[in-house]
Design a protein around this motif. Structure first.
Motif, short mmCIF file in Angstrom:
data_model
loop_
_atom_site.label_atom_id
_atom_site.label_comp_id
_atom_site.label_asym_id
_atom_site.label_seq_id
_atom_site.Cartn_x
_atom_site.Cartn_y
_atom_site.Cartn_z
N GLY A 326 8.55 -27.04 2.39
CA GLY A 326 10.11 -26.66 3.63
C GLY A 326 10.01 -25.98 4.46
N ALA A 327 7.62 -24.59 4.26
CA ALA A 327 8.38 -23.88 5.35
C ALA A 327 6.64 -24.20 6.50
CB ALA A 327 8.19 -22.18 4.86
N ARG A 328 6.26 -23.75 7.03
CA ARG A 328 5.24 -23.26 7.70
C ARG A 328 4.20 -22.92 7.55
NH1 ARG A 328 5.12 -20.16 12.07
NH2 ARG A 328 7.81 -20.09 12.61
N LEU A 329 3.04 -22.35 8.00
CA LEU A 329 2.56 -21.37 7.95
C LEU A 329 2.33 -20.68 9.02
CD1 LEU A 329 -1.08 -22.68 7.19
CD2 LEU A 329 0.19 -21.56 5.76
N PRO A 330 2.62 -19.08 9.38
CA PRO A 330 2.83 -18.22 10.13
C PRO A 330 1.61 -18.57 11.23
CG PRO A 330 1.99 -16.39 8.90
CD PRO A 330 1.42 -17.97 8.29
N THR A 331 2.13 -18.14 13.00
CA THR A 331 1.26 -17.79 13.69
C THR A 331 0.45 -16.61 13.75
OG1 THR A 331 2.36 -17.21 15.42
CG2 THR A 331 2.52 -19.20 15.17
N GLU A 332 -0.38 -17.00 14.55
CA GLU A 332 -1.02 -14.84 14.18
C GLU A 332 -0.44 -14.20 15.13
OE1 GLU A 332 -4.71 -14.28 16.71
OE2 GLU A 332 -4.84 -15.99 17.51
N PHE A 333 0.31 -14.44 16.53
CA PHE A 333 1.07 -13.37 16.56
C PHE A 333 2.21 -12.92 16.19
CE2 PHE A 333 -0.77 -16.74 20.23
CZ PHE A 333 -1.77 -15.41 20.91
N GLU A 334 2.45 -13.55 15.15
CA GLU A 334 4.26 -14.06 14.40
C GLU A 334 3.48 -12.74 13.00
OE1 GLU A 334 6.60 -17.80 14.62
OE2 GLU A 334 5.11 -17.40 13.05
N TRP A 335 2.36 -12.76 12.87
CA TRP A 335 1.95 -12.28 11.43
C TRP A 335 1.31 -10.67 12.27
CZ3 TRP A 335 -1.88 -9.23 10.56
CH2 TRP A 335 -2.00 -8.58 9.44
N GLU A 336 0.97 -10.84 13.41
CA GLU A 336 0.58 -9.17 13.81
C GLU A 336 1.97 -8.90 14.31
OE1 GLU A 336 -1.99 -7.42 17.79
OE2 GLU A 336 -2.69 -9.17 17.09
N PHE A 337 2.73 -9.28 15.18
CA PHE A 337 4.00 -8.46 14.67
C PHE A 337 4.93 -7.59 14.35
CE2 PHE A 337 8.80 -8.72 15.54
CZ PHE A 337 9.29 -7.80 16.84
N ALA A 338 4.65 -8.69 12.82
CA ALA A 338 5.37 -8.14 11.49
C ALA A 338 4.46 -7.37 11.32
CB ALA A 338 5.60 -9.51 10.56
N ALA A 339 2.97 -7.04 10.83
CA ALA A 339 2.28 -6.21 10.57
C ALA A 339 1.96 -4.87 11.57
CB ALA A 339 0.92 -7.05 10.06
N LYS A 340 2.14 -4.83 12.57
CA LYS A 340 2.19 -3.58 13.71
C LYS A 340 2.46 -2.33 12.96
CE LYS A 340 6.12 -4.32 16.64
NZ LYS A 340 6.88 -2.85 16.09
N ASP A 341 3.98 -2.07 12.39
CA ASP A 341 3.53 -1.14 11.80
C ASP A 341 3.91 -0.73 10.22
OD1 ASP A 341 5.15 -0.52 13.84
OD2 ASP A 341 6.77 -1.25 14.19
N ILE A 342 3.56 -1.72 9.67
CA ILE A 342 3.16 -1.48 8.12
C ILE A 342 1.16 -0.63 7.88
CG2 ILE A 342 2.41 -2.52 6.67
CD1 ILE A 342 4.33 -5.00 7.38
N PRO A 343 1.31 -0.20 7.42
CA PRO A 343 0.31 0.79 6.70
C PRO A 343 -0.97 0.11 6.45
CG PRO A 343 2.03 1.85 5.71
CD PRO A 343 2.52 1.29 6.27
N ILE A 344 -1.91 0.26 6.87
CA ILE A 344 -3.48 -0.36 6.20
C ILE A 344 -3.53 -0.27 4.72
CG2 ILE A 344 -6.06 -1.47 6.44
CD1 ILE A 344 -5.16 -1.02 9.42
N THR A 345 -2.80 -0.52 3.85
CA THR A 345 -3.27 0.24 2.21
C THR A 345 -3.07 -1.44 1.42
OG1 THR A 345 -0.35 0.38 1.45
CG2 THR A 345 -2.07 2.28 2.56
N GLY A 346 -3.83 -1.36 0.22
CA GLY A 346 -3.94 -2.50 -0.72
C GLY A 346 -5.21 -2.75 -1.00
N ASN A 347 -5.56 -3.39 -1.68
CA ASN A 347 -6.57 -3.73 -2.87
C ASN A 347 -7.62 -4.10 -1.44
OD1 ASN A 347 -8.47 -4.14 -5.19
ND2 ASN A 347 -7.45 -6.70 -5.03
N PHE A 348 -8.47 -3.28 -1.71
CA PHE A 348 -9.79 -3.94 -0.70
C PHE A 348 -10.91 -4.02 -1.62
CE2 PHE A 348 -6.59 -2.05 2.18
CZ PHE A 348 -6.82 -3.05 2.99
#
Length: 447
Positions: A326-348
């Motif tokens: 009942g949802a959808r995938l984000p657009t790449e612009f929505e994703w970038e907007f949501a990620a812009k202030d998040i530190p680049i940390t994680g499982n790399f």
């Protein structure tokens, strides 16, 4: 052994004075990237390095030669005073898709190349490494500055192949009934919070990056982006919601159990045709044994852990799951907007896990910002891979790097457990055909 514990086996160098700090940083960066590639290859036998499992995959031996050929062709041959060619025929063997450079080995035949041997390719790398080190240390300042953007591009290019080596080796080991282990790791399951939604206001936003490569000038060692990440431009988005974490194996199992792979109403037309043609029943590498799901991982063959992010799924599967939810995938612009202030940390890649990890949230369990935005799995978007307004490919062979692939591809964001951490940023646009499954690709939902 984790990447951060890797001991670089390099000869001591003469001390750099303050005027050569940029060259010192460049050489250190070059050595780090090249050493990381060797670290990736340490667990592999010769036989692991010569197999090609499909047209989208390349043997490790070929990739080692190709990234070395890149530095020889675009740096040493173009800028070094007295370049010494290792073997004139290597250009045909290790060119990938640069048509303006000349003919090359067909992509699907790279695995039939028994010679040069793996040892020959390692010698080739040593030869070019020596040439690059001499060039960085001894070239004139004017020539060094002209070559610097190409050196940095080559390093980011090799980091892309580091990820491809990991995913391509996984296809090799997965085809083997002996279930080989690439690197063993302890798996510690834990509980995760229920899926929640984070709201974002719409409006006119800016996406992409202003800085473009290949334009010359002093850009610094870290200051880099691929040309497809720009130009920066305005984009209007409506209000939207984004899931606060990635979709898990357990949640994807519910899609399978509910007949997701048998219900054409959930699928895009091309996706349903591919699903039927390939007889998809589950993500790539999943196998059902005695009513229980197992999967081949780089840590060996093991039961599916429900709390880990689902991975190795196509855009078609991700889209079908989103529709079922009942949802959808984000657009790449929505994703970038949501990620812009998040530190680049994680499982790399740097963690040495080589597999998506269970989210361990901080307290409170209701996350205020989306988690797992970087690392673990590449996240499919619903955006086609197209040029940004004002995009223009560079002139010459390097202009073939990104622009000519802007057709029949979908954009993914965020990096994965096989991506080097310092290769990742919020503007990074990865792209693959919608039926691609061999990469660590997963799902984040939007509304």
């Amino acid at each position: 052994m984790e990447l951060e514990t890797l001991t670089h086996r390099r000869k001591p160098r003469a001390h750099f004075d303050m005027h050569s700090i940029e060259r010192e940083e460049t050489l250190r960066r070059y050595e780090k990237v090249r050493d990381t590639t060797e670290w990736i290859c340490e667990p592999l036998e010769v036989e692991d390095c010569v197999v090609q499992t499909g047209v989208e995959c390349s043997p490790v031996k070929w990739q080692l030669g190709h990234v070395t050929w890149f530095f020889e062709t675009f740096v040493l041959d173009q800028f070094a005073a007295n370049p010494h060619e290792f073997n004139a025929k290597y250009g045909y063997l290790f060119n990938s898709y640069y048509n303006s450079i000349g003919d090359r080995t067909p992509r699907d035949l790279r695995g039939l190349m028994s010679r040069p041997t793996l040892a020959d390719v390692w010698n080739y790398r040593r030869h070019v490494d020596t040439g690059i080190e001499k060039f960085i240390l001894n070239s004139s300042e004017d020539v060094f500055q002209k070559a610097l953007p190409i050196v940095i591009l080559g390093l980011n290019h090799e980091q892309q192949h580091q990820e491809l080596m990991i995913t391509d080796v996984k296809t090799v080991l997965a085809m083997n009934p002996l279930r080989p282990v690439y690197r063993a790791r302890e798996i510690t399951p834990s509980k995760i919070p229920p899926l929640n939604w984070i709201s974002f206001d719409g409006g006119l936003i800016e996406v992409g990056i202003t800085l473009r490569p290949f334009q010359g000038g002093r850009r610094g060692v870290v200051d880099f982006a691929f040309d497809n990440e720009g130009p920066r431009h305005r984009q209007y988005i409506e209000k939207f919601q984004l899931a606060d974490r990635l979709i898990t194996n357990g949640e994807y199992k519910n899609f399978i159990t509910d007949g997701g792979y048998e219900n054409p109403s959930l699928w895009l037309s091309d996706g349903w045709a591919k699903c039927r043609e390939e007889n998809w029943k589950a993500p790539k590498y999943w196998e059902e044994l005695d009513g229980k799901w197992w999967a081949m991982t780089l840590q060996g063959f093991r039961p599916i852990e429900d709390t880990e992010p689902v991975t190795h799924i196509s855009h078609y599967e991700a889209d079908a799951f989103a529709t079922w939810s009942g949802a959808r995938l984000p657009t790449e612009f929505e994703w970038e907007f949501a990620a812009k202030d998040i530190p680049i940390t994680g499982n790399f890649l740097d963690s040495g896990n080589f597999h998506p990890a269970t989210l361990v949230p901080s307290v409170p369990l209701v996350l205020e910002k989306p988690a797992q935005m970087f690392g673990d799995t590449w996240q499919w978007t619903r955006s086609a891979y197209l040029p940004y307004p004002g995009y223009k490919a560079a002139e010459g062979a390097l202009g073939e790097y990104n622009g000519k692939f802007m057709s029949n591809q979908m954009v993914l964001r965020g990096g994965s457990c096989a991506t080097p951490q310092d290769h990742t940023r919020s503007t990074y646009r990865n792209f693959f055909p919608p039926d691609a499954r061999w990469q660590f690709s997963g799902i984040r939902l939007a509304k």
